[in-house]
Motif scaffolding. Sequence first.
Motif, PDB file in Angstrom:
ATOM      1  N   ILE A   6       0.840  -1.195   0.000  1.00  0.00           N
ATOM      2  CA  ILE A   6       0.000   0.000   0.000  1.00  0.00           C
ATOM      3  C   ILE A   6       0.874   1.243   0.000  1.00  0.00           C
ATOM      4  O   ILE A   6       1.711   1.427   0.882  1.00  0.00           O
ATOM      5  CB  ILE A   6      -0.913   0.020   1.252  1.00  0.00           C
ATOM      6  N   GLU A   7       0.683   2.075  -1.003  1.00  0.00           N
ATOM      7  CA  GLU A   7       1.375   3.364  -1.073  1.00  0.00           C
ATOM      8  C   GLU A   7       0.363   4.429  -1.458  1.00  0.00           C
ATOM      9  O   GLU A   7       0.140   4.698  -2.633  1.00  0.00           O
ATOM     10  CB  GLU A   7       2.513   3.306  -2.092  1.00  0.00           C
ATOM     11  N   VAL A   8      -0.257   4.998  -0.439  1.00  0.00           N
ATOM     12  CA  VAL A   8      -1.266   6.020  -0.681  1.00  0.00           C
ATOM     13  C   VAL A   8      -0.578   7.299  -1.175  1.00  0.00           C
ATOM     14  O   VAL A   8       0.477   7.666  -0.669  1.00  0.00           O
ATOM     15  CB  VAL A   8      -2.115   6.275   0.589  1.00  0.00           C
ATOM     16  N   PRO A   9      -1.121   7.932  -2.206  1.00  0.00           N
ATOM     17  CA  PRO A   9      -0.519   9.174  -2.701  1.00  0.00           C
ATOM     18  C   PRO A   9      -0.416  10.221  -1.596  1.00  0.00           C
ATOM     19  O   PRO A   9      -1.341  10.405  -0.810  1.00  0.00           O
ATOM     20  CB  PRO A   9      -1.501   9.630  -3.786  1.00  0.00           C
ATOM     21  N   GLY A  10       0.731  10.873  -1.541  1.00  0.00           N
ATOM     22  CA  GLY A  10       0.925  11.933  -0.567  1.00  0.00           C
ATOM     23  C   GLY A  10       1.030  11.449   0.867  1.00  0.00           C
ATOM     24  O   GLY A  10       1.014  12.240   1.796  1.00  0.00           O
ATOM     25  N   LYS A  11       1.120  10.132   1.058  1.00  0.00           N
ATOM     26  CA  LYS A  11       1.232   9.546   2.401  1.00  0.00           C
ATOM     27  C   LYS A  11       0.090   9.989   3.316  1.00  0.00           C
ATOM     28  O   LYS A  11       0.248  10.137   4.520  1.00  0.00           O
ATOM     29  CB  LYS A  11       2.583   9.891   3.044  1.00  0.00           C
ATOM     30  N   GLU A  12      -1.075  10.197   2.738  1.00  0.00           N
ATOM     31  CA  GLU A  12      -2.246  10.614   3.499  1.00  0.00           C
ATOM     32  C   GLU A  12      -2.691   9.494   4.438  1.00  0.00           C
ATOM     33  O   GLU A  12      -2.549   8.314   4.115  1.00  0.00           O
ATOM     34  CB  GLU A  12      -3.404  10.977   2.562  1.00  0.00           C
ATOM     35  N   SER A  13      -3.258   9.864   5.571  1.00  0.00           N
ATOM     36  CA  SER A  13      -3.744   8.855   6.513  1.00  0.00           C
ATOM     37  C   SER A  13      -5.266   8.714   6.458  1.00  0.00           C
ATOM     38  O   SER A  13      -5.834   7.876   7.143  1.00  0.00           O
ATOM     39  CB  SER A  13      -3.316   9.210   7.940  1.00  0.00           C
ATOM     40  N   LYS A  14      -5.916   9.526   5.611  1.00  0.00           N
ATOM     41  CA  LYS A  14      -7.359   9.462   5.451  1.00  0.00           C
ATOM     42  C   LYS A  14      -7.669   9.562   3.962  1.00  0.00           C
ATOM     43  O   LYS A  14      -7.114  10.422   3.273  1.00  0.00           O
ATOM     44  CB  LYS A  14      -8.010  10.619   6.211  1.00  0.00           C
ATOM     45  N   VAL A  15      -8.534   8.672   3.476  1.00  0.00           N
ATOM     46  CA  VAL A  15      -8.902   8.679   2.057  1.00  0.00           C
ATOM     47  C   VAL A  15     -10.416   8.562   1.922  1.00  0.00           C
ATOM     48  O   VAL A  15     -11.093   8.037   2.806  1.00  0.00           O
ATOM     49  CB  VAL A  15      -8.227   7.532   1.265  1.00  0.00           C
ATOM     50  N   VAL A 151      -7.223  17.186  -5.085  1.00  0.00           N
ATOM     51  CA  VAL A 151      -7.660  15.786  -4.961  1.00  0.00           C
ATOM     52  C   VAL A 151      -6.949  14.957  -6.025  1.00  0.00           C
ATOM     53  O   VAL A 151      -6.909  15.339  -7.189  1.00  0.00           O
ATOM     54  CB  VAL A 151      -9.194  15.647  -5.135  1.00  0.00           C
ATOM     55  N   VAL A 152      -6.401  13.819  -5.600  1.00  0.00           N
ATOM     56  CA  VAL A 152      -5.789  12.890  -6.550  1.00  0.00           C
ATOM     57  C   VAL A 152      -6.563  11.580  -6.528  1.00  0.00           C
ATOM     58  O   VAL A 152      -7.162  11.207  -5.508  1.00  0.00           O
ATOM     59  CB  VAL A 152      -4.296  12.620  -6.251  1.00  0.00           C
ATOM     60  N   PHE A 153      -6.545  10.895  -7.656  1.00  0.00           N
ATOM     61  CA  PHE A 153      -7.165   9.582  -7.734  1.00  0.00           C
ATOM     62  C   PHE A 153      -6.096   8.531  -7.513  1.00  0.00           C
ATOM     63  O   PHE A 153      -5.072   8.500  -8.194  1.00  0.00           O
ATOM     64  CB  PHE A 153      -7.839   9.368  -9.087  1.00  0.00           C
ATOM     65  N   TRP A 154      -6.329   7.676  -6.550  1.00  0.00           N
ATOM     66  CA  TRP A 154      -5.407   6.594  -6.219  1.00  0.00           C
ATOM     67  C   TRP A 154      -5.791   5.392  -7.053  1.00  0.00           C
ATOM     68  O   TRP A 154      -6.754   4.706  -6.785  1.00  0.00           O
ATOM     69  CB  TRP A 154      -5.494   6.311  -4.739  1.00  0.00           C
ATOM     70  N   GLU A 155      -5.004   5.143  -8.100  1.00  0.00           N
ATOM     71  CA  GLU A 155      -5.238   3.999  -8.972  1.00  0.00           C
ATOM     72  C   GLU A 155      -4.617   2.768  -8.313  1.00  0.00           C
ATOM     73  O   GLU A 155      -3.408   2.624  -8.291  1.00  0.00           O
ATOM     74  CB  GLU A 155      -4.603   4.241 -10.343  1.00  0.00           C
ATOM     75  N   GLN A 156      -5.465   1.929  -7.780  1.00  0.00           N
ATOM     76  CA  GLN A 156      -4.996   0.742  -7.070  1.00  0.00           C
ATOM     77  C   GLN A 156      -5.785  -0.465  -7.550  1.00  0.00           C
ATOM     78  O   GLN A 156      -7.003  -0.418  -7.625  1.00  0.00           O
ATOM     79  CB  GLN A 156      -5.198   0.935  -5.559  1.00  0.00           C
ATOM     80  N   ASN A 157      -5.064  -1.520  -7.888  1.00  0.00           N
ATOM     81  CA  ASN A 157      -5.711  -2.784  -8.229  1.00  0.00           C
ATOM     82  C   ASN A 157      -6.019  -3.508  -6.924  1.00  0.00           C
ATOM     83  O   ASN A 157      -5.138  -4.091  -6.305  1.00  0.00           O
ATOM     84  CB  ASN A 157      -4.797  -3.626  -9.123  1.00  0.00           C
TER      85      ASN A 157
END
Length: 191
Positions: A6-15, A151-157
């Motif tokens: 898991i690598e959330v964009p911007g190292k955010e702790s809430k999505v 806002v960024v979209f986290w493209e995660q499979n």
Amino acid sequence: MKELKIEVPGKESKVLLHTCCAPCSSAIIECLLKHGITPVIYYCNPNIYPYEEYRIRKDECTRYAQSLGLEMVDADYDHEGWLQAIKGLEKEPERGNRCLKCFKLRLRLAAVYAHEHHLKVLTTTLASSRWKSLEQISEAGRFAVEPFDDVVFWEQNWRKGGLSERRIAIIKQYHFYNQQYCGCEFSMRHD
């Protein structure tokens, strides 16, 4: 089995997690929490038909969110507006242009919510379904956040790292209602 990295964009702790149903979201939510990421569950599914089906799926999402102490946002159910948005695409096959249009509509609504509530990352449980095109979901997600610099979209499979197997176990554990079609009347099986 290899664990999902898991690598959330911007190292955010809430999505903001756009959620289609409890079965699809369950293992993703568990994974996020395990990695110190708190999802705000955004239930936006005007495509679901009939309304009774929508209510069952929403109630299951609510039950799961409450069991974990998570915030769940219920977007308005505007099936008529959704029908107008996909007008002319009713006969498209699954993974066709109707699905792309549907994803764009729902994820744009999620992006607006994320922007208005200062949530910097948006992702979706749609990317957990083997019946959906990851390319369409990524395209729709990028489209959704385009107007917003914050806002960024986290493209995660979300199909990898044992999440599909864990999903099955959680469905049994919580006795989730597990639907037999995507949601819209055009995806219902007619035997």
